[in-house]
Motif scaffolding. Sequence first.
Motif, PDB file in Angstrom:
ATOM      1  N   GLN A  21       0.845  -1.236  -0.046  1.00 15.48           N
ATOM      2  CA  GLN A  21       0.039  -0.045  -0.017  1.00 15.48           C
ATOM      3  C   GLN A  21       0.717   1.267   0.101  1.00 15.48           C
ATOM      4  O   GLN A  21       2.003   1.401   0.113  1.00 15.48           O
ATOM      5  CB  GLN A  21      -0.968  -0.145   1.206  1.00 15.48           C
ATOM      6  CG  GLN A  21      -1.893  -1.139   1.305  1.00 15.48           C
ATOM      7  CD  GLN A  21      -2.918  -1.044   2.518  1.00 15.48           C
ATOM      8  OE1 GLN A  21      -3.307  -0.168   2.500  1.00 15.48           O
ATOM      9  NE2 GLN A  21      -2.712  -2.335   3.226  1.00 15.48           N
ATOM     10  N   LEU A  22       0.318   2.333  -0.334  1.00 16.90           N
ATOM     11  CA  LEU A  22       0.957   3.611  -0.188  1.00 16.90           C
ATOM     12  C   LEU A  22       0.686   4.291   1.170  1.00 16.90           C
ATOM     13  O   LEU A  22      -0.505   4.688   1.279  1.00 16.90           O
ATOM     14  CB  LEU A  22       0.434   4.536  -1.638  1.00 16.90           C
ATOM     15  CG  LEU A  22       0.868   3.676  -3.063  1.00 16.90           C
ATOM     16  CD1 LEU A  22       0.453   4.883  -4.188  1.00 16.90           C
ATOM     17  CD2 LEU A  22       2.091   3.294  -3.039  1.00 16.90           C
ATOM     18  N   GLY A  35       5.874   3.975  -1.121  1.00 19.34           N
ATOM     19  CA  GLY A  35       5.660   2.701  -1.491  1.00 19.34           C
ATOM     20  C   GLY A  35       6.804   1.890  -1.390  1.00 19.34           C
ATOM     21  O   GLY A  35       8.068   2.241  -1.663  1.00 19.34           O
ATOM     22  N   ASP A  36       6.491   0.572  -1.371  1.00 17.44           N
ATOM     23  CA  ASP A  36       7.790  -0.439  -1.287  1.00 17.44           C
ATOM     24  C   ASP A  36       8.536  -0.676  -2.599  1.00 17.44           C
ATOM     25  O   ASP A  36       7.811  -0.761  -3.697  1.00 17.44           O
ATOM     26  CB  ASP A  36       7.130  -1.866  -1.060  1.00 17.44           C
ATOM     27  CG  ASP A  36       8.360  -2.843  -0.841  1.00 17.44           C
ATOM     28  OD1 ASP A  36       9.437  -2.721  -1.214  1.00 17.44           O
ATOM     29  OD2 ASP A  36       7.889  -4.300  -0.678  1.00 17.44           O
ATOM     30  N   ALA A  37       9.668   0.025  -2.700  1.00 21.66           N
ATOM     31  CA  ALA A  37      10.562   0.078  -3.924  1.00 21.66           C
ATOM     32  C   ALA A  37      10.902  -1.148  -4.578  1.00 21.66           C
ATOM     33  O   ALA A  37      11.352  -1.167  -5.538  1.00 21.66           O
ATOM     34  CB  ALA A  37      11.908   0.896  -3.697  1.00 21.66           C
ATOM     35  N   THR A  38      10.801  -2.334  -3.664  1.00 24.85           N
ATOM     36  CA  THR A  38      11.120  -3.553  -4.297  1.00 24.85           C
ATOM     37  C   THR A  38       9.655  -4.282  -4.985  1.00 24.85           C
ATOM     38  O   THR A  38       9.777  -5.481  -5.683  1.00 24.85           O
ATOM     39  CB  THR A  38      11.563  -4.582  -3.491  1.00 24.85           C
ATOM     40  OG1 THR A  38      10.513  -4.948  -2.421  1.00 24.85           O
ATOM     41  CG2 THR A  38      12.924  -3.741  -2.536  1.00 24.85           C
ATOM     42  N   ALA A  42       3.491  -1.689  -6.224  1.00 22.72           N
ATOM     43  CA  ALA A  42       3.282  -0.765  -5.296  1.00 22.72           C
ATOM     44  C   ALA A  42       3.762   0.536  -6.354  1.00 22.72           C
ATOM     45  O   ALA A  42       3.369   1.552  -6.084  1.00 22.72           O
ATOM     46  CB  ALA A  42       4.225  -0.936  -4.307  1.00 22.72           C
ATOM     47  N   VAL A  43       4.896   0.209  -6.800  1.00 21.06           N
ATOM     48  CA  VAL A  43       5.698   1.382  -7.645  1.00 21.06           C
ATOM     49  C   VAL A  43       4.911   1.969  -8.638  1.00 21.06           C
ATOM     50  O   VAL A  43       4.488   3.211  -8.853  1.00 21.06           O
ATOM     51  CB  VAL A  43       7.047   1.125  -8.144  1.00 21.06           C
ATOM     52  CG1 VAL A  43       7.671   2.150  -9.191  1.00 21.06           C
ATOM     53  CG2 VAL A  43       7.922   0.626  -7.112  1.00 21.06           C
ATOM     54  N   ALA A  44       4.116   0.829  -9.355  1.00 22.16           N
ATOM     55  CA  ALA A  44       3.184   1.428 -10.391  1.00 22.16           C
ATOM     56  C   ALA A  44       2.005   2.116  -9.791  1.00 22.16           C
ATOM     57  O   ALA A  44       1.374   3.183 -10.442  1.00 22.16           O
ATOM     58  CB  ALA A  44       2.431   0.214 -11.110  1.00 22.16           C
ATOM     59  N   ILE A 134      12.441   2.375   0.330  1.00 30.06           N
ATOM     60  CA  ILE A 134      10.898   2.957  -0.032  1.00 30.06           C
ATOM     61  C   ILE A 134      11.138   4.041  -1.090  1.00 30.06           C
ATOM     62  O   ILE A 134      11.877   5.004  -1.035  1.00 30.06           O
ATOM     63  CB  ILE A 134      10.326   3.748   1.209  1.00 30.06           C
ATOM     64  CG1 ILE A 134      10.000   2.729   2.435  1.00 30.06           C
ATOM     65  CG2 ILE A 134       8.909   4.331   0.851  1.00 30.06           C
ATOM     66  CD1 ILE A 134       9.214   1.500   2.022  1.00 30.06           C
ATOM     67  N   ALA A 135      10.363   4.097  -2.093  1.00 27.27           N
ATOM     68  CA  ALA A 135      10.518   4.807  -3.274  1.00 27.27           C
ATOM     69  C   ALA A 135       9.433   6.018  -3.009  1.00 27.27           C
ATOM     70  O   ALA A 135       8.146   5.852  -2.526  1.00 27.27           O
ATOM     71  CB  ALA A 135       9.909   4.293  -4.742  1.00 27.27           C
ATOM     72  N   ALA A 136      10.066   6.951  -2.989  1.00 24.58           N
ATOM     73  CA  ALA A 136       8.989   8.238  -2.370  1.00 24.58           C
ATOM     74  C   ALA A 136       9.051   9.401  -3.095  1.00 24.58           C
ATOM     75  O   ALA A 136       9.987  10.307  -2.608  1.00 24.58           O
ATOM     76  CB  ALA A 136       9.065   8.645  -0.906  1.00 24.58           C
ATOM     77  N   PRO A 137       8.447   9.942  -4.231  1.00 20.47           N
ATOM     78  CA  PRO A 137       8.375  11.039  -4.664  1.00 20.47           C
ATOM     79  C   PRO A 137       7.473  12.122  -3.954  1.00 20.47           C
ATOM     80  O   PRO A 137       6.850  11.631  -3.064  1.00 20.47           O
ATOM     81  CB  PRO A 137       7.767  10.904  -6.022  1.00 20.47           C
ATOM     82  CG  PRO A 137       6.808   9.749  -5.824  1.00 20.47           C
ATOM     83  CD  PRO A 137       7.596   9.082  -4.925  1.00 20.47           C
TER      84      PRO A 137
END
Length: 312
Positions: A21-22, A35-38, A42-44, A134-137
Amino acid sequence: MIIPATPDNIAVVAERLRTGQLVAFPTETVYGLGGDATDSEAVARIFAAKNRPNFNPLIVHVPDLEIAAQLGNFTKIARKIAEAFWPGPLSIVVKRQGGCSVSLLASAGLDTLALRVPAHDTAQAILRDTGRPIAAPSANASGKISPTTATHVQDSIGDVVELIVDAGACSVGLESTVIDCTSEIPIILRPGGITAEQIENLVGRVKTDEMDSNKPRSPGMLKSHYAPDAELRLNATSVDCDEALLAFGQQDISGAVIGKNLSAAGNLEEAAANLFSMLRELDGQAERIAVRPIPELGLGRAINDRLKRAAA
């Protein structure tokens, strides 16, 4: 839903992130949509939530350099920069390690990765509890003004993110500097909270690069970005009666529909922290916003970069 940054809530957030989840959370720069970068799905979801072009790579957040080095190949100079400025408002672009667990979607299919160690207690607690990169823009609709409070996130993308962790206003208020350390001489791709002068004092010469904005190697390089709905008029030496005014230094803010001063004392750190919140306050008050000149030095370069992209 906005929730306070308590230990119990951070544990809930970490579990949500681990299940794909985000969650929006604060850093010292701006609020991020994490979101979980792996997890490619989630990235999508991050791209979809922001309506972000999928060729625009994301910054991946980790709690320390040791974990960052498991994901990216840090050259001697990249490591020296990381050791000096991490945790802090600096993202370092490095080559991906073989077997890197981060989704290729997060780096837009490139063989590089933008990594950052945030200097914020809540962000650090979330990263360590989650146990994943965690990918986080920035937690806002793509191309719009970046959020520096939880309310900004709610106003921008509150309908697509379930949880927003509130730890107050961001202290820096401007996105991280992004530096590419994949070549012999580091290249600053985006100015930000760490200045070129600070990096040059550490490692010597660095370059600045104007990449193809249609194929960015770093977040924040699209020509039109950070944009309010109102039209921006930069380097204004006067203000029309139908304009809002964004001032800097000892300047008269009368004569405008509404006026805000980034820093009456002429302090660039204060101006950077106020930039996005004041743009939000002025947006919608007038069809145009006149912006007084900002000195092109230190953090002023980063402020002017954001203003130019907002005006594009």
